[in-house]
Design a protein around this motif. Structure first.
Motif, short mmCIF file in Angstrom:
data_model
loop_
_atom_site.label_atom_id
_atom_site.label_comp_id
_atom_site.label_asym_id
_atom_site.label_seq_id
_atom_site.Cartn_x
_atom_site.Cartn_y
_atom_site.Cartn_z
N UNK A 8 21.51 -21.25 -35.04
CA UNK A 8 21.15 -22.55 -34.49
C UNK A 8 20.06 -23.25 -35.29
N UNK A 9 20.17 -24.58 -35.29
CA UNK A 9 19.15 -25.44 -35.86
C UNK A 9 18.32 -25.98 -34.70
N UNK A 10 17.05 -25.61 -34.62
CA UNK A 10 16.20 -26.13 -33.54
C UNK A 10 15.60 -27.48 -33.91
N UNK A 11 14.95 -28.10 -32.95
CA UNK A 11 14.33 -29.39 -33.20
C UNK A 11 13.08 -29.31 -34.06
N UNK A 12 12.50 -28.13 -34.17
CA UNK A 12 11.31 -27.92 -34.98
C UNK A 12 11.34 -26.49 -35.50
N UNK A 13 10.84 -26.28 -36.71
CA UNK A 13 10.72 -24.93 -37.23
C UNK A 13 12.00 -24.40 -37.86
N UNK A 14 12.00 -23.09 -38.20
CA UNK A 14 13.12 -22.50 -38.93
C UNK A 14 14.32 -22.22 -38.04
N UNK A 15 15.48 -22.08 -38.70
CA UNK A 15 16.70 -21.67 -38.00
C UNK A 15 16.57 -20.24 -37.50
N UNK A 16 17.42 -19.91 -36.55
CA UNK A 16 17.50 -18.54 -36.06
C UNK A 16 18.91 -18.33 -35.53
N UNK A 17 19.12 -17.22 -34.84
CA UNK A 17 20.40 -16.94 -34.20
C UNK A 17 20.17 -16.56 -32.75
N UNK A 18 21.19 -16.74 -31.93
CA UNK A 18 21.05 -16.36 -30.53
C UNK A 18 20.81 -14.86 -30.41
N UNK A 19 21.49 -14.07 -31.25
CA UNK A 19 21.30 -12.62 -31.19
C UNK A 19 19.88 -12.22 -31.48
N UNK A 20 19.27 -12.86 -32.49
CA UNK A 20 17.87 -12.54 -32.83
C UNK A 20 16.95 -12.90 -31.68
N UNK A 21 17.19 -14.07 -31.06
CA UNK A 21 16.32 -14.49 -29.96
C UNK A 21 16.53 -13.64 -28.72
N UNK A 22 17.75 -13.17 -28.49
CA UNK A 22 17.99 -12.26 -27.37
C UNK A 22 17.13 -11.00 -27.48
N UNK A 23 16.91 -10.56 -28.70
CA UNK A 23 16.14 -9.34 -28.92
C UNK A 23 14.64 -9.56 -28.98
N UNK A 24 14.20 -10.72 -29.47
CA UNK A 24 12.80 -10.89 -29.84
C UNK A 24 12.06 -12.01 -29.13
N UNK A 25 12.77 -12.95 -28.55
CA UNK A 25 12.08 -14.11 -27.97
C UNK A 25 11.35 -13.70 -26.69
N UNK A 26 10.03 -13.88 -26.62
CA UNK A 26 9.27 -13.39 -25.47
C UNK A 26 9.57 -14.14 -24.17
N UNK A 27 10.21 -15.30 -24.25
CA UNK A 27 10.50 -16.09 -23.05
C UNK A 27 11.87 -15.76 -22.46
N UNK A 28 12.82 -15.42 -23.30
CA UNK A 28 14.19 -15.18 -22.83
C UNK A 28 14.81 -13.94 -23.45
#
Length: 223
Positions: A198-218
Motif C-alpha cells: 500500500x501507498x499511504x498518504x504520508x511516509x514510506x510504503x508498506x504491506x498489510x502483512x507487515x502491518x498485521x505483524x508489527x503495527x502497534x495499533x492494529x
C-alpha cells in the motif's frame, strides 16, 4: 544488473510525488498498456505534479481523491478545472470537509478551494484508469467519507490516511472515530490479503502483512 527483456510489463505503474508542507504522498498511477493515468490526492504544488506527469509520459484522464483534508485535495478542484478533467471521490460524507476548503481558518497554512466532485464514490464502486479497474472501499474513521482504491491484479492499495507504516490515521478531527477506523482496517483492508502493498498518504510504503505483524495499533487484530 541486467533486466530480463522477456519479463512482461505490469498492468499498473505508480509514482509517488510528495506535495505541500505536509509531504503528502500524491500518487500518479497509470495503465502501462494505454499510458493513461490519474493523480490520486493532488493536494497542492500543481507545477510539480504536472512536471511529474510529463516526465512519466502519461496522459492524465482523471483525478481521484481519498478524503477531504486540505493536504490531500486543497487544489484538486483547481487542477481539474485547469486541465478539464473529471474528479472522482471521496464519499459524500466528506462533503463538509470539502466545503470548508474555502475557510482560511482551516487551511493549516495551505492553499485550498472548495469543489464539487464529478462523482461521489460509494463502497463497492469501481473507477477506471485507462484499461485498469480499481475497487473503491469506504473506510471511515480518519474522516467519515474516506475511501481506499485497490487494484486487485497488482495487489496494490492507495490508502490515504487510513493506515501508515507503523501507525494509523488521526481521529481527533471533526467526525473522526477511532473504533470506526480500527474496524475499517481490520474488517475491510486485512481481508484483501497479507500480500497487498500500500501507498499511504504520508511516509514510506508498506504491506498489510507487515502491518498485521508489527503495527502497534492494529498488529494483533487479525485472524
Amino acid at each position: 544488473m541486467a533486466t530480463n527483456p522477456t519479463k512482461p510489463e505490469p498492468p499498473l505503474r505508480a509514482a509517488i510525488i510528495p506535495v505541500t508542507a505536509f509531504q503528502q504522498n500524491c500518487s500518479l498511477i497509470w495503465c502501462t498498456k494505454t499510458m493513461r493515468g490519474a493523480l490520486v490526492d493532488p493536494g497542492g504544488d500543481l507545477d510539480r505534479l504536472k512536471a511529474g506527469v510529463a516526465k512519466a509520459g502519461v496522459t492524465l484522464e482523471k483525478l481521484l481523491v481519498t478524503h477531504g483534508h486540505m493536504d490531500h485535495c486543497g487544489l484538486a478542484g483547481v487542477l481539474a478545472e485547469e486541465l478539464g478533467l473529471p474528479l472522482e471521490g471521496p464519499h459524500e460524507d466528506d462533503r463538509f470537509w470539502i466545503e470548508g476548503l474555502d475557510d482560511p481558518h482551516t487551511r493549516m497554512g495551505l492553499e485550498g478551494k472548495s469543489f464539487e466532485p464529478t462523482r461521489w464514490l460509494q463502497d463497492g464502486d469501481t473507477v477506471t484508469v485507462g484499461e485498469l479497474t480499481l475497487n473503491v472501499i469506504h473506510c471511515p474513521g480518519h474522516t467519515p467519507g474516506h475511501v481506499v482504491f485497490f487494484h486487485e491484479e497488482s495487489r496494490l492499495a492507495i490508502v490515504g490516511d487510513v493506515i501508515f507504516q507503523g501507525s494509523i490515521g488521526r481521529t481527533d478531527f471533526p467526525k473522526g472515530n477511532h473504533q470506526q477506523l480500527i474496524d475499517s482496517i481490520t474488517g475491510k483492508l486485512w481481508p484483501l490479503g497479507k500480500d497487498v502493498n500500500f501507498i499511504p498518504g504520508h511516509g514510506p510504503m508498506s504491506s498489510f502483512g507487515h502491518e498485521m505483524l508489527t503495527n502497534p495499533f492494529v498488529g494483533s487484530r487479525y485472524g
